[in-house]
Design a protein around this motif. Structure first.
Motif, short mmCIF file in Angstrom:
data_model
loop_
_atom_site.label_atom_id
_atom_site.label_comp_id
_atom_site.label_asym_id
_atom_site.label_seq_id
_atom_site.Cartn_x
_atom_site.Cartn_y
_atom_site.Cartn_z
N GLU A 66 -1.63 -2.23 -4.73
CA GLU A 66 -0.21 -2.40 -4.41
C GLU A 66 0.07 -2.00 -2.97
O GLU A 66 0.81 -2.67 -2.25
CB GLU A 66 0.65 -1.52 -5.34
N TYR A 67 -0.50 -0.87 -2.57
CA TYR A 67 -0.34 -0.38 -1.20
C TYR A 67 -0.79 -1.45 -0.20
O TYR A 67 -0.10 -1.77 0.76
CB TYR A 67 -1.16 0.90 -1.02
N ASP A 70 -10.71 8.15 -10.61
CA ASP A 70 -9.48 7.36 -10.49
C ASP A 70 -8.64 7.68 -9.26
O ASP A 70 -7.41 7.67 -9.30
CB ASP A 70 -8.59 7.53 -11.74
N TRP A 71 -9.31 7.96 -8.13
CA TRP A 71 -8.55 8.31 -6.92
C TRP A 71 -7.65 7.17 -6.47
O TRP A 71 -6.60 7.39 -5.86
CB TRP A 71 -9.47 8.75 -5.78
N ARG A 72 -8.01 5.92 -6.79
CA ARG A 72 -7.20 4.79 -6.34
C ARG A 72 -5.86 4.69 -7.05
O ARG A 72 -4.98 3.94 -6.63
CB ARG A 72 -7.98 3.47 -6.51
N ASP A 73 -5.70 5.43 -8.17
CA ASP A 73 -4.41 5.44 -8.86
C ASP A 73 -3.67 6.75 -8.66
O ASP A 73 -2.69 7.03 -9.35
CB ASP A 73 -4.61 5.17 -10.36
N SER A 74 -4.13 7.58 -7.73
CA SER A 74 -3.48 8.86 -7.46
C SER A 74 -2.81 8.82 -6.09
O SER A 74 -3.48 8.65 -5.07
CB SER A 74 -4.52 9.98 -7.50
N ASP A 75 -1.47 8.97 -6.07
CA ASP A 75 -0.75 8.99 -4.79
C ASP A 75 -1.28 10.10 -3.88
O ASP A 75 -1.46 9.91 -2.68
CB ASP A 75 0.76 9.22 -5.01
N GLU A 112 -15.78 7.17 -7.73
CA GLU A 112 -14.97 7.41 -8.93
C GLU A 112 -15.76 7.89 -10.14
O GLU A 112 -15.17 8.37 -11.10
CB GLU A 112 -14.20 6.15 -9.30
N LYS A 163 -4.06 -4.77 -8.56
CA LYS A 163 -4.52 -4.28 -9.87
C LYS A 163 -4.31 -2.77 -10.05
O LYS A 163 -4.42 -2.26 -11.14
CB LYS A 163 -6.02 -4.58 -10.03
N ASN A 164 -4.10 -2.03 -8.96
CA ASN A 164 -3.88 -0.58 -9.07
C ASN A 164 -3.03 -0.14 -7.89
O ASN A 164 -2.58 -0.96 -7.09
CB ASN A 164 -5.22 0.17 -9.13
N LYS A 165 -2.81 1.18 -7.77
CA LYS A 165 -1.92 1.67 -6.71
C LYS A 165 -2.45 1.36 -5.32
O LYS A 165 -1.70 1.06 -4.41
CB LYS A 165 -1.68 3.17 -6.87
#
Length: 302
Positions: free
Chosen positions: A75-76, A284-289, A238, A70-72
């Motif tokens: 995906e990881y 939103d740290w989970r969507d920040s590389d 978050e 659902k988010n980066k």
């Protein structure tokens, strides 16, 4: 010891979140390495643990659960899990004891069709069902994949866990030890400490908050004399509203998390620990590389 009679290799544990992968690995190794909770996405990184006996050495790679991302961060986690399938000698697929095979299991079966690695199905938690029902579960799973072996077991109660070890050795190649006998994990102590704190937070907090937390170890230093370690750590969440819940009224929740984590960290380090916790908001740290990398989830590992 010659490699002609000694077997060694890599085994991954896969399965939907919460089927007991980390519980099984901790049981087989004989000590706690992977954190456990009843929340999804507890395990985020690949954790290697090592089982050594006279027969050989098994390096277990515990992966995040395979699920639709659902988010980066999601995906990881999925990329790490799927890549692992082709890098190991044996796949252990843990499932719940049920005749209902849902979309999640079918999704995993589809991923397994892309690999030539032998797959051993472990039907976990058999202590929760009647014995006569187990054959039905086995028959249902046989319909979706051609397994090398199927083993009913209970990671929590230790039922048939030796069968899992013996069966894994059947499929491992002959070869040398990768680690010495004393090694039980490749995880740095700081990483395990961070995970233990995260586990206590996962267990103590409500449903929605845990997914959005990470833990960073800001400082970890053993005092002169080796009898006390000072640890300073930050729980990252978050939202501002989450921060208040994690701290709790008058700091009660944060103290509870800290107290529970400190006990287990002291057992692991075999010394007293002075643990200080803070809470910070990183939206939103989970969507920040960048932030994911900062908290130990590195893109190059995918």
């Amino acid at each position: 010891m010659t490699t002609a009679s000694y077997k060694s290799g890599f085994v991954t544990l896969i399965g939907r979140p919460n089927v007991g992968k980390s519980t099984l690995m901790n049981y087989l190794i004989g000590q706690k390495i992977a954190i456990t909770s009843n929340k999804p996405q507890t395990t985020r990184n690949r954790i290697q643990t090592v089982y050594t006996c006279e027969k050989g050495q098994i390096v277990f790679v515990d992966t995040p659960g395979i699920h639709k991302a659902k988010n980066k961060l999601g995906e990881y986690m999925v990329n790490v899990a799927q890549r692992t399938l082709n890098e190991v000698d044996v796949i252990l697929w843990l499932v719940e004891p049920s005749t209902f095979i849902g979309a999640g299991e079918r999704h995993i079966a589809e991923q397994l069709l892309k690999t030539k690695t032998p797959v051993i199905l472990v039907i976990n938690k058999i202590d929760t069902v009647k014995r006569e029902e187990i054959l039905k579960f086995i028959d249902e799973y046989r319909k979706i994949y051609d397994f090398a072996e199927i083993i009913p077991a209970s990671a929590l109660k230790g039922q048939n866990t030796q069968d899992i070890i013996d069966t894994v050795f059947k499929y491992l190649p002959y070869g040398p030890q990768f680690y010495d006998e004393e090694t039980v994990t490749d995880q740095p102590e700081r990483q395990i400490v961070a995970e233990l704190i995260r586990e206590k937070a996962l267990r103590s907090l409500d449903e929605e908050i845990p997914h959005g937390i990470a833990v960073s170890i800001d400082r970890m230093r053993e005092r002169t004399g080796g009898k006390l370690t000072d640890i300073e750590a930050t729980i990252i969440c978050e939202r501002d509203s989450h921060k208040g819940i994690i701290i709790g009224k008058g700091g009660t929740m944060l103290r509870k998390i800290g107290s529970q984590a400190r006990k287990e960290i002291e057992e692991m380090l075999e010394m007293k620990v002075n643990l200080q916790l803070w809470v910070k908001v990183k939206k939103d740290w989970r969507d920040s590389d960048f932030l994911m990398k900062n908290f130990g989830y590195d893109k190059k590992d995918v």
